[in-house]
Motif scaffolding. Structure first.
Motif, PDB file in Angstrom:
ATOM      1  N   ILE A   1       0.836  -1.200   0.000  1.00 54.66           N
ATOM      2  CA  ILE A   1       0.000   0.000   0.000  1.00 54.66           C
ATOM      3  C   ILE A   1       0.870   1.249   0.000  1.00 54.66           C
ATOM      4  O   ILE A   1       2.014   1.233   0.476  1.00 54.66           O
ATOM      5  CB  ILE A   1      -0.970   0.016   1.205  1.00 54.66           C
ATOM      6  N   TYR A   2       0.310   2.317  -0.541  1.00 56.04           N
ATOM      7  CA  TYR A   2       0.984   3.611  -0.558  1.00 56.04           C
ATOM      8  C   TYR A   2       0.368   4.496   0.528  1.00 56.04           C
ATOM      9  O   TYR A   2      -0.859   4.591   0.642  1.00 56.04           O
ATOM     10  CB  TYR A   2       0.841   4.273  -1.922  1.00 56.04           C
ATOM     11  N   VAL A   3       1.226   5.152   1.279  1.00 57.58           N
ATOM     12  CA  VAL A   3       0.789   5.960   2.411  1.00 57.58           C
ATOM     13  C   VAL A   3       1.312   7.381   2.243  1.00 57.58           C
ATOM     14  O   VAL A   3       2.510   7.587   2.014  1.00 57.58           O
ATOM     15  CB  VAL A   3       1.295   5.366   3.744  1.00 57.58           C
TER      16      VAL A   3
ATOM     17  N   GLN B   1       5.929   3.736   0.200  1.00 52.99           N
ATOM     18  CA  GLN B   1       5.564   2.326   0.040  1.00 52.99           C
ATOM     19  C   GLN B   1       6.648   1.504   0.726  1.00 52.99           C
ATOM     20  O   GLN B   1       7.827   1.610   0.394  1.00 52.99           O
ATOM     21  CB  GLN B   1       5.445   1.930  -1.425  1.00 52.99           C
ATOM     22  N   ASN B   2       6.244   0.719   1.681  1.00 52.18           N
ATOM     23  CA  ASN B   2       7.169  -0.092   2.487  1.00 52.18           C
ATOM     24  C   ASN B   2       7.965   0.807   3.429  1.00 52.18           C
ATOM     25  O   ASN B   2       7.595   0.984   4.571  1.00 52.18           O
ATOM     26  CB  ASN B   2       8.079  -0.936   1.607  1.00 52.18           C
ATOM     27  N   GLU B   3       9.054   1.425   2.986  1.00 52.39           N
ATOM     28  CA  GLU B   3       9.805   2.320   3.853  1.00 52.39           C
ATOM     29  C   GLU B   3      10.595   3.332   3.034  1.00 52.39           C
ATOM     30  O   GLU B   3      10.887   3.117   1.860  1.00 52.39           O
ATOM     31  CB  GLU B   3      10.734   1.547   4.786  1.00 52.39           C
ATOM     32  N   GLN B   4      10.893   4.452   3.699  1.00 51.56           N
ATOM     33  CA  GLN B   4      11.672   5.512   3.056  1.00 51.56           C
ATOM     34  C   GLN B   4      12.398   6.289   4.144  1.00 51.56           C
ATOM     35  O   GLN B   4      11.847   6.556   5.211  1.00 51.56           O
ATOM     36  CB  GLN B   4      10.752   6.443   2.266  1.00 51.56           C
TER      37      GLN B   4
ATOM     38  N   LEU C   1      -5.485   7.364   5.980  1.00 51.77           N
ATOM     39  CA  LEU C   1      -6.069   6.595   7.077  1.00 51.77           C
ATOM     40  C   LEU C   1      -6.663   5.276   6.584  1.00 51.77           C
ATOM     41  O   LEU C   1      -6.907   4.369   7.385  1.00 51.77           O
ATOM     42  CB  LEU C   1      -7.137   7.430   7.783  1.00 51.77           C
ATOM     43  N   GLN C   2      -6.910   5.167   5.274  1.00 51.10           N
ATOM     44  CA  GLN C   2      -7.402   3.929   4.678  1.00 51.10           C
ATOM     45  C   GLN C   2      -6.709   3.737   3.333  1.00 51.10           C
ATOM     46  O   GLN C   2      -6.427   4.709   2.629  1.00 51.10           O
ATOM     47  CB  GLN C   2      -8.918   3.968   4.466  1.00 51.10           C
ATOM     48  N   ALA C   3      -6.442   2.470   3.000  1.00 46.29           N
ATOM     49  CA  ALA C   3      -5.773   2.178   1.728  1.00 46.29           C
ATOM     50  C   ALA C   3      -6.157   0.785   1.257  1.00 46.29           C
ATOM     51  O   ALA C   3      -6.476  -0.103   2.072  1.00 46.29           O
ATOM     52  CB  ALA C   3      -4.250   2.284   1.889  1.00 46.29           C
ATOM     53  N   ASN C   4      -6.136   0.596  -0.060  1.00 47.30           N
ATOM     54  CA  ASN C   4      -6.442  -0.704  -0.665  1.00 47.30           C
ATOM     55  C   ASN C   4      -5.196  -1.297  -1.296  1.00 47.30           C
ATOM     56  O   ASN C   4      -4.449  -0.602  -1.997  1.00 47.30           O
ATOM     57  CB  ASN C   4      -7.525  -0.566  -1.734  1.00 47.30           C
ATOM     58  N   ASP C   5      -5.002  -2.583  -1.046  1.00 51.97           N
ATOM     59  CA  ASP C   5      -3.942  -3.339  -1.716  1.00 51.97           C
ATOM     60  C   ASP C   5      -4.575  -4.047  -2.907  1.00 51.97           C
ATOM     61  O   ASP C   5      -5.379  -4.982  -2.744  1.00 51.97           O
ATOM     62  CB  ASP C   5      -3.332  -4.343  -0.739  1.00 51.97           C
TER      63      ASP C   5
END
Length: 474
Positions: free
Chosen positions: A282-284, A296-299, A315-319
């Protein structure tokens, strides 16, 4: 005859004198009244002027003796009523605040609503473009108080051993900025915590005061400015055992004192890792010190050392990586973790010390539900009996839709509608639940199920036929 003429002439003279006296009185009495009014008006005007001069001078006396005192730290004006014994007490009405701009012109500060009546201690915050500029305060009585950054007029009462005010500021490249923080002192006998700016009037003797190592403030862009303690600035006469340590011992010497905790801005940077936990697909979106990042994952990003302001936007995301297999996973923000502490709110503040090694903020997301691709198939003759539909938990789904439905996993009430023609009931004769894991369940009338479990992609097939016949009684 001669005697009669003499008598008449004498009588005429008397009458003339009486008339003359009457005329003089008629003119002189209003004149005296006019002179009296002029004298009274001059007396009233003199009284008004004298009263104005008295009030004007009284206001100067009040301000210079702390009722209220005025202190300007470059970004705010502090009005402190430090002399509770002044008689008579009065308000300070400000009708204008002027500042000297970069062109050397005095301009009126229009962002403040005038008249500004000060009747108790308060802080007057000034716009950022005024910071450090000289100011002039104009009162309703015509008094003009000139203040430069770091100066004050009568900060405290001169009774006893004076008083003390504790302020804190961060000194940046653009000048000092006022900041509030916790200060611990035993000025009242026992150690207590207070918030700066704080004033203590008419205190005596020796006391200890201590400030934290770091303070911060947030500017209008959401950026956090962190300051590290540098020194104490002492305005007034007082004995201190140190000016370079956070905690100092202060002895007042009979005069007002302003203690300023001076901090310097931290300019070093550190690498801060932001890691998404729960699903790496997922992208945050997230704001860090007012800057936007999509992770995405870590940065790892570079931030100023010190306090860091973090706001989670996603606050919400779809994979959707398994969308082609009929599954979309939904994730909701749960909490964040940093340095062993959990933050539940979407906005929080962390402290990253200078030189920190691999600081990491964990953004935790939970898979609270999934969408599954469900194909709803109806086997019936619409031309013969009309259109029917399938109802799941009150939602109507049409059969043989061009695009299958994405339905959230769960247990659903199952209601295939039917049609009553007057002589028969046309309804579900056979129901087939066929799941993506190749399991299949078949039900026939009258054992049509009342619910269905959707926990994976599936096909729902409903075959319709006449389930009951009706015959009219003779």
């Amino acid at each position: 005859m001669v005697g009669t003429m003499v008598k008449n002439r004498a009588l005429s003279n008397v009458i003339s004198i009486i008339i003359l006296i009457f005329v003089i009185l008629l003119v002189f009495i209003p004149f005296l009244y006019y002179l009296n009014n002029i004298s009274q008006n001059n007396t009233v005007k003199t009284s008004i002027v004298n009263n104005y001069v008295y009030l004007k001078n009284l206001q100067i006396s009040q301000v210079t003796t702390g009722h209220p005192s005025l202190y300007y730290n470059g970004s705010s004006i502090y009005a402190v009523y430090s002399n509770g014994t002044f008689v008579p007490p009065s308000n300070l009405t400000i009708v204008s605040i002027l500042y000297l701009n970069t062109n050397g012109i005095w301009l009126n500060l229009t962002s403040i609503k005038y008249p500004l009546v000060i009747s108790k201690g308060q802080v007057i915050s000034l716009p950022s473009y005024i910071q450090g500029r000289p100011i002039i305060i104009v009162t309703s009585l015509g008094n003009i108080f000139f203040l430069q950054s770091g100066s004050s007029i009568g900060p405290f009462a001169t009774a006893s051993r004076g008083g003390v005010e504790i302020l804190t500021q961060i000194y940046t490249s653009s000048g000092p900025s006022s900041v509030s923080t916790n200060v611990t002192t035993n000025i009242y006998g026992t150690y207590k915590n207070f918030t700066t700016p704080i004033a203590f009037s008419n205190q005596t003797g020796t006391f200890v005061t201590r400030l934290p190592q770091y303070v911060f403030y947030q500017n209008s862009k959401g950026q956090i400015i962190t300051g590290v303690f540098h020194n104490w600035i002492v305005l007034g006469l007082a004995t201190v055992n140190s000016t370079s340590s956070q905690g100092i011992q202060v002895t007042l010497r009979g005069q007002p004192v302003v203690l300023i905790g001076n901090y310097t801005q931290i300019t070093s940077t550190v690498g801060l890792t932001l890691q998404v936990k729960g699903d790496s697909n997922i992208y945050v979106s997230i704001f860090v010190n007012g800057n936007s990042y999509t992770i995405q994952n870590e940065q790892t990003i570079t931030v100023p050392a010190g306090y860091v302001n973090i706001t989670v936007i996603t606050l919400q995301a779809n994979d959707t990586t398994q969308q082609s297999q009929g599954v979309i996973s939904h994730y909701s923000y749960s909490n964040a973790g940093y340095n062993g502490k959990t933050y539940v709110a979407k906005s929080f503040l962390i402290f990253v010390p200078p030189g920190a090694t691999n600081p990491t903020v964990y953004l935790n997301y939970l898979n609270d539900y999934n969408y599954y691709l469900v194909k709803i198939i109806g086997n019936y003759s619409e031309t013969q009996y009309g259109q029917v539909c399938l109802i799941l938990n009150g939602t109507v789904y049409n059969y043989n839709n061009t695009n299958p439905y994405w339905i959230i996993g769960g247990n659903y009430s199952f209601d295939p509608t039917g049609i009553f023609t007057g002589s028969s009931t046309y309804g579900a004769q056979t129901v087939i639940f066929q799941y993506s894991n190749r399991t299949s369940f078949t039900y026939t009338f009258p054992n049509i199920p009342s619910y269905v479990i959707i926990n994976q992609p599936m096909n729902i097939t409903v075959k319709y036929a006449v389930t009951e016949y009706w015959q009219q009684l003779q």
